[in-house]
Design a protein around this motif. Structure first.
Motif, PDB file in Angstrom:
ATOM      1  N   LEU A 404      34.089  -6.560  -4.689  1.00 43.49           N
ATOM      2  CA  LEU A 404      34.400  -7.038  -5.965  1.00 43.49           C
ATOM      3  C   LEU A 404      35.884  -6.512  -5.817  1.00 43.49           C
ATOM      4  O   LEU A 404      36.208  -5.436  -5.659  1.00 43.49           O
ATOM      5  CB  LEU A 404      34.471  -5.755  -7.375  1.00 43.49           C
ATOM      6  CG  LEU A 404      32.472  -7.089  -7.714  1.00 43.49           C
ATOM      7  CD1 LEU A 404      32.351  -6.014  -9.130  1.00 43.49           C
ATOM      8  CD2 LEU A 404      32.618  -8.051  -8.013  1.00 43.49           C
ATOM      9  N   ASP A 405      36.924  -7.495  -6.114  1.00 41.24           N
ATOM     10  CA  ASP A 405      38.501  -7.389  -5.783  1.00 41.24           C
ATOM     11  C   ASP A 405      38.971  -5.892  -7.092  1.00 41.24           C
ATOM     12  O   ASP A 405      39.988  -5.977  -7.071  1.00 41.24           O
ATOM     13  CB  ASP A 405      39.375  -8.280  -6.459  1.00 41.24           C
ATOM     14  CG  ASP A 405      38.721  -9.155  -8.170  1.00 41.24           C
ATOM     15  OD1 ASP A 405      37.957  -8.468  -8.851  1.00 41.24           O
ATOM     16  OD2 ASP A 405      39.698  -9.970  -8.545  1.00 41.24           O
ATOM     17  N   GLY A 406      38.342  -6.130  -7.825  1.00 36.24           N
ATOM     18  CA  GLY A 406      38.792  -4.933  -8.828  1.00 36.24           C
ATOM     19  C   GLY A 406      37.506  -3.854  -9.535  1.00 36.24           C
ATOM     20  O   GLY A 406      36.576  -4.421  -9.718  1.00 36.24           O
ATOM     21  N   VAL A 407      38.291  -2.905 -10.312  1.00 32.34           N
ATOM     22  CA  VAL A 407      37.189  -1.336 -10.884  1.00 32.34           C
ATOM     23  C   VAL A 407      36.323  -2.441 -12.337  1.00 32.34           C
ATOM     24  O   VAL A 407      37.277  -2.136 -13.381  1.00 32.34           O
ATOM     25  CB  VAL A 407      37.447  -0.508 -11.236  1.00 32.34           C
ATOM     26  CG1 VAL A 407      36.763   0.240 -12.007  1.00 32.34           C
ATOM     27  CG2 VAL A 407      37.768   0.446  -9.625  1.00 32.34           C
ATOM     28  N   PRO A 408      35.045  -3.020 -12.736  1.00 27.10           N
ATOM     29  CA  PRO A 408      34.303  -3.462 -13.796  1.00 27.10           C
ATOM     30  C   PRO A 408      34.404  -2.126 -14.548  1.00 27.10           C
ATOM     31  O   PRO A 408      34.317  -0.814 -14.017  1.00 27.10           O
ATOM     32  CB  PRO A 408      32.941  -4.323 -13.187  1.00 27.10           C
ATOM     33  CG  PRO A 408      32.900  -3.436 -12.271  1.00 27.10           C
ATOM     34  CD  PRO A 408      34.167  -2.897 -11.491  1.00 27.10           C
ATOM     35  N   ILE A 409      34.071  -2.930 -15.994  1.00 32.60           N
ATOM     36  CA  ILE A 409      33.851  -2.192 -16.705  1.00 32.60           C
ATOM     37  C   ILE A 409      32.458  -1.395 -16.804  1.00 32.60           C
ATOM     38  O   ILE A 409      31.965  -2.731 -16.954  1.00 32.60           O
ATOM     39  CB  ILE A 409      34.498  -2.007 -18.670  1.00 32.60           C
ATOM     40  CG1 ILE A 409      36.351  -2.358 -18.108  1.00 32.60           C
ATOM     41  CG2 ILE A 409      34.659  -2.018 -19.822  1.00 32.60           C
ATOM     42  CD1 ILE A 409      36.865  -3.518 -19.412  1.00 32.60           C
ATOM     43  N   ALA A 410      31.926  -0.321 -17.144  1.00 35.15           N
ATOM     44  CA  ALA A 410      30.441  -0.341 -17.354  1.00 35.15           C
ATOM     45  C   ALA A 410      29.765  -0.924 -18.808  1.00 35.15           C
ATOM     46  O   ALA A 410      31.185  -0.658 -19.847  1.00 35.15           O
ATOM     47  CB  ALA A 410      30.196   1.273 -17.017  1.00 35.15           C
ATOM     48  N   GLY A 411      28.946  -0.978 -18.954  1.00 35.71           N
ATOM     49  CA  GLY A 411      28.547  -2.049 -19.769  1.00 35.71           C
ATOM     50  C   GLY A 411      28.540  -3.835 -19.713  1.00 35.71           C
ATOM     51  O   GLY A 411      27.982  -3.793 -20.599  1.00 35.71           O
ATOM     52  N   GLU A 412      29.446  -3.822 -18.725  1.00 37.67           N
ATOM     53  CA  GLU A 412      29.621  -5.484 -19.205  1.00 37.67           C
ATOM     54  C   GLU A 412      28.334  -6.039 -17.972  1.00 37.67           C
ATOM     55  O   GLU A 412      27.914  -5.400 -17.065  1.00 37.67           O
ATOM     56  CB  GLU A 412      31.067  -5.494 -17.998  1.00 37.67           C
ATOM     57  CG  GLU A 412      32.430  -5.750 -19.045  1.00 37.67           C
ATOM     58  CD  GLU A 412      33.402  -6.180 -18.521  1.00 37.67           C
ATOM     59  OE1 GLU A 412      34.015  -6.676 -19.129  1.00 37.67           O
ATOM     60  OE2 GLU A 412      33.514  -6.000 -17.056  1.00 37.67           O
ATOM     61  N   GLU A 413      28.441  -7.187 -18.779  1.00 38.50           N
ATOM     62  CA  GLU A 413      26.988  -7.951 -18.110  1.00 38.50           C
ATOM     63  C   GLU A 413      27.658  -8.970 -16.975  1.00 38.50           C
ATOM     64  O   GLU A 413      29.397  -9.201 -16.840  1.00 38.50           O
ATOM     65  CB  GLU A 413      26.584  -8.964 -19.037  1.00 38.50           C
ATOM     66  CG  GLU A 413      26.140  -8.357 -19.606  1.00 38.50           C
ATOM     67  CD  GLU A 413      25.299  -9.358 -20.873  1.00 38.50           C
ATOM     68  OE1 GLU A 413      26.039 -10.465 -20.940  1.00 38.50           O
ATOM     69  OE2 GLU A 413      24.762  -8.411 -22.214  1.00 38.50           O
ATOM     70  N   PHE A 414      27.057  -9.002 -15.680  1.00 42.73           N
ATOM     71  CA  PHE A 414      27.679 -10.111 -14.760  1.00 42.73           C
ATOM     72  C   PHE A 414      26.813 -10.942 -14.174  1.00 42.73           C
ATOM     73  O   PHE A 414      25.261 -11.526 -14.773  1.00 42.73           O
ATOM     74  CB  PHE A 414      27.568  -8.980 -13.354  1.00 42.73           C
ATOM     75  CG  PHE A 414      25.796  -8.483 -11.933  1.00 42.73           C
ATOM     76  CD1 PHE A 414      24.973  -9.775 -12.107  1.00 42.73           C
ATOM     77  CD2 PHE A 414      25.155  -7.620 -12.978  1.00 42.73           C
ATOM     78  CE1 PHE A 414      23.994  -9.290 -11.263  1.00 42.73           C
ATOM     79  CE2 PHE A 414      23.833  -7.002 -12.431  1.00 42.73           C
ATOM     80  CZ  PHE A 414      23.232  -8.019 -11.736  1.00 42.73           C
ATOM     81  N   ASP A 415      27.146 -12.173 -13.583  1.00 40.98           N
ATOM     82  CA  ASP A 415      26.626 -13.446 -13.165  1.00 40.98           C
ATOM     83  C   ASP A 415      26.921 -13.680 -11.867  1.00 40.98           C
ATOM     84  O   ASP A 415      27.944 -13.181 -11.336  1.00 40.98           O
ATOM     85  CB  ASP A 415      27.187 -14.424 -13.798  1.00 40.98           C
ATOM     86  CG  ASP A 415      26.491 -14.324 -15.522  1.00 40.98           C
ATOM     87  OD1 ASP A 415      25.550 -14.607 -16.199  1.00 40.98           O
ATOM     88  OD2 ASP A 415      27.048 -13.981 -16.847  1.00 40.98           O
ATOM     89  N   VAL A 416      26.171 -14.595 -10.998  1.00 40.43           N
ATOM     90  CA  VAL A 416      26.222 -15.124  -9.792  1.00 40.43           C
ATOM     91  C   VAL A 416      26.993 -16.222  -9.656  1.00 40.43           C
ATOM     92  O   VAL A 416      26.176 -17.558 -10.643  1.00 40.43           O
ATOM     93  CB  VAL A 416      24.935 -14.886  -9.078  1.00 40.43           C
ATOM     94  CG1 VAL A 416      25.583 -15.376  -7.279  1.00 40.43           C
ATOM     95  CG2 VAL A 416      24.529 -13.440  -9.139  1.00 40.43           C
TER      96      VAL A 416
END
Length: 723
Positions: A404-416
């Motif tokens: 990933l290009d940055g640190v995401p926020i915990a709890g966020e949902e991811f998609d492909v």
């Protein structure tokens, strides 16, 4: 025509242009420029056309005119000015004007608190009601997204259950998971406290079948409420660990509430049964008070007595988890693109942004383009729960990914996403929205702050913070703990809150904004420390969240000015006045406390203050004294001299002592001021309504008299004099 000197060689015949020449050749004569109508007819026609177009524009504007809502729902956190404008069909300029007339100066684009929104709504004549406020934990714990769609029905297969272990701090959650995993992960935690969220997968033998179970371990500290809520949101079964020797504690109650809000089955693990002081019956009674009743007492909640030390009851606990999962019929489609939730994320020096993902449907593969919040990237490495490299991860599988290009926020949902370009476009749009939200953060306009702070020394002050933590889950824990501090006088503004080590750009940002850098379990290099000293930036490091909160509280209270409290000394009544001019002296009887020379003096007459100064001369008979006790008579002179004494005046003697304000005391005093201002405004409003009501009654009486006179005239056209 064209001349020999070369001028007008290329000019078309006819002099004024080709069209004029062609018309002449073809016998059409000069082109018509003017209409056959007269000049006055044409002017009238043009005026009529303009009027019609203006009327059409007015009609279109009226048709498209925004309509204010009949009832405005005001959320507890307030509203942005754009939202208010949309709901009330008004402009920001009009809102600024309304509040300016109330003595509140604001700027465009700010967020208004609940009370200020209500003021605007009432000024616009729109009724309002308070939006139903959900508990913060309830909102965070509720499952927001369904990961299963209708087209998945034919491809659904069973998946492992996701089990979250929750409970109060030091009740043995990590030790219980440690026993199940047969590895000593608990030893590395500071003071036995889980400060991050862990995701693990274990295989266990239930009967003759091998079952896979995914475990999430959440912290028990009260500051990590959001992390527990996140654990409840992604779970299928919640295990709430309660120590048999300690019973139900605050975070136990919160864990139950999280699980109930998420709508997941609850299993109670009564831990520490190996201790002599264990009392499982007391635990069951206390849980019954929360509405969690064990199966033995006729309820539907399984309660298993276990010991993380000896292993007692662990097999029964795992069996209960497996049976509960079977009843729930947990399924997912592994043949679609992956979707799920970020469990945790952090920044690694060598590998970059690392994120622990829980795949909830589909299969995540190497090379997939993952989009999560405002971050995206191609999966370059997948590591399973055992720390081994993997090529793919199916449903209910926790994995650590890189790319990933940055640190995401915990709890966020991811998609492909299908392509990197698609992911980049969505991520950039989200990043712009987040930037705008950060700019607005800390700039909420509060009617309480602005109204009550007028004319006082402190006003409303801002404290800029840059927060860096070890993992992204700790960011929300730190922010929520700091935002719980009273902020009526000093507002905290987070210029940056992210996971990763403190770098030089953080120091530069703090220097430019007079901010403070807070590092929670984050690395700080010597180079960065030296840069902070050069820039004179305050850089603080913490490994315990409560130490951080206490430091910030002290800094906030340091911004408050000291207050002067009045301490009562004594009270006297003026019986007679002696002397002349400004040298008059009050002959007094001390009725309470004592009168002391050089102390502060207030004189009230019929409840109103008429003088405030110092105690001047104080005499007992003819002697100058320093103090006069209760029940004795004395002569009192004012300093500066005052000659307006009257018999019956009340003299109050008091001392003034300095006091350091706390955030709570400043908030309380501000609340008192606001109440006083509201009371005055309510009186003015009531008086205005009463005056308006009186005017209406008067008008009705006048109209009634006029109607009576008209009726009398109609019945007797000749008048009374004609009889």
């Amino acid at each position: 025509g064209p001349g020999a000197d070369g001028f007008n060689v290329n000019s078309p015949p006819g002099g004024r242009g080709a069209a004029a020449w062609k018309n002449k050749v073809r016998g059409r004569g000069k082109p018509k420029v003017f209409s056959d109508r007269s000049g006055s007819d044409q002017v009238a026609r043009r005026r009529g056309g303009k009027a019609a177009r203006a009327a059409q524009r007015r009609a279109d504007a009226e048709a498209n005119k925004a309509v204010a809502v009949d009832l405005l729902e005001v959320p507890p956190e307030g509203m942005t000015m754009d939202e208010i404008c949309e709901q009330l069909a008004t402009t920001q300029a009009e809102i600024i004007k309304v509040l300016f007339m109330k003595g509140i100066a604001i700027q465009m684009g700010q967020t208004l608190d609940r009370e200020t929104v209500i003021v605007v709504a009432e000024a616009r004549g729109v009724e309002w009601m308070e939006e139903e406020e959900e508990g913060e934990w309830e909102n965070d714990a509720r499952k927001m997204t369904s990961f299963y769609e209708e087209e998945d029905e034919e491809d659904l297969v069973s998946r492992p259950p996701v089990v979250t272990i929750m409970g109060h701090v030091d009740h043995g959650k990590t030790s219980l998971l440690d026993f199940i995993r047969k590895s000593k992960v608990a030893a590395g935690e500071a003071g036995g406290i889980t400060q991050g969220i862990g995701a693990y997968q274990v295989e266990t033998l239930i009967g003759e079948d091998t079952k896979t179970i995914t475990f999430l371990d959440t912290p028990g500290h009260e500051a990590f409420s959001a992390m527990r809520a996140r654990g409840a949101r992604v779970t299928d079964v919640a295990i709430i660990v309660v120590a048999a020797d300690d019973g139900v504690r605050p975070q136990t109650k919160e864990a139950v509430a999280h699980a109930q809000a998420a709508g997941v089955p609850i299993i109670i693990a009564i831990n520490k049964m190996d201790k002599e002081s264990s009392n499982p019956e007391r635990v069951k009674e206390e849980l019954a008070g929360l509405g969690v009743v064990c199966e033995a007492w006729g309820g539907d909640t399984a309660m298993i007595e276990v010991s993380a030390k000896t292993g007692m009851g662990i097999d029964k606990l795992l069996e209960t988890i497996a049976l509960t999962a079977e009843v729930e019929e947990l399924v997912a489609n592994p043949d679609r693109t992956a979707r799920g939730t970020v469990v945790e994320a952090y920044l690694d020096k060598q590998r970059g942004a690392m994120a622990t993902l829980l795949v909830q449907t589909g299969t995540l593969r190497m090379g997939d383009v993952v989009l999560v919040g405002a971050n995206y990237g191609k999966v370059r490495a997948i590591t399973d729960a055992a720390g081994k490299p993997a090529e793919e991860a199916g449903p209910s599988t926790p994995v650590l990914i890189m790319g990933l290009d940055g640190v995401p926020i915990a709890g966020e949902e991811f998609d492909v996403c299908e392509t990197e370009n698609e992911a980049r476009g969505i991520a950039e749009t989200r990043a712009a929205s987040e930037r705008n939200a950060r700019i607005m953060e800390g700039s909420t306009v509060s009617l309480s702050n602005l109204s009550a702070a007028k004319g006082d020394n402190d006003g409303v002050q801002m404290m800029n913070l840059i927060v860096k933590t070890d993992v992204s889950g700790s960011v929300e824990a730190v922010k929520s703990a700091l935002l719980a501090l009273p902020q009526d006088r000093v507002i905290l503004r987070f210029l940056l809150a992210a996971a990763g080590e403190v770098n030089e750009s953080d120091i530069d940002l703090a220097a430019a904004s007079a901010g403070i850098v807070l590092a929670f379990n984050a690395n700080v290099s010597e180079k960065v420390t030296e840069r902070a000293k050069q820039q004179r930036v305050e850089l603080r490091e913490f490994d315990v969240i409560y130490g951080l909160v206490d430091e910030v509280r002290a800094a906030m209270e340091g911004k408050l000015s000291g207050v002067m409290d009045e301490v009562f000394v004594g009270r006297a009544e003026c019986k007679a006045v002696f002397g002349g001019g400004n040298s008059k002296v009050a002959g007094c009887l001390v009725v309470e406390g004592t009168l002391e020379s050089k102390k502060n003096l207030r004189v009230t007459r019929k409840g109103k203050e008429v003088y405030k100064g110092k105690m001047g001369s104080l005499r007992r008979v003819k002697d100058v004294v320093k103090k006069v006790e209760n029940g004795l008579e004395c002569g009192v002179g004012a300093d500066p001299e005052w000659g307006e004494w009257k018999a019956g005046d009340i003299l109050e003697c008091f001392d003034v002592v300095p006091r350091v304000q706390t955030l709570e005391s400043a908030s309380t005093e501000l609340g008192t001021k606001v109440s006083e201002i509201k009371a005055v405004e309510a009186k003015i409003k009531a008086a205005a309504e009463a005056a308006a009501g009186g005017a209406v009654v008067k008008q009705m009486e006048l109209t009634g008299k006029q109607k009576w006179a008209a009726g009398a005239k109609a019945n007797n056209p000749g008048g009374f004099g004609g009889r």
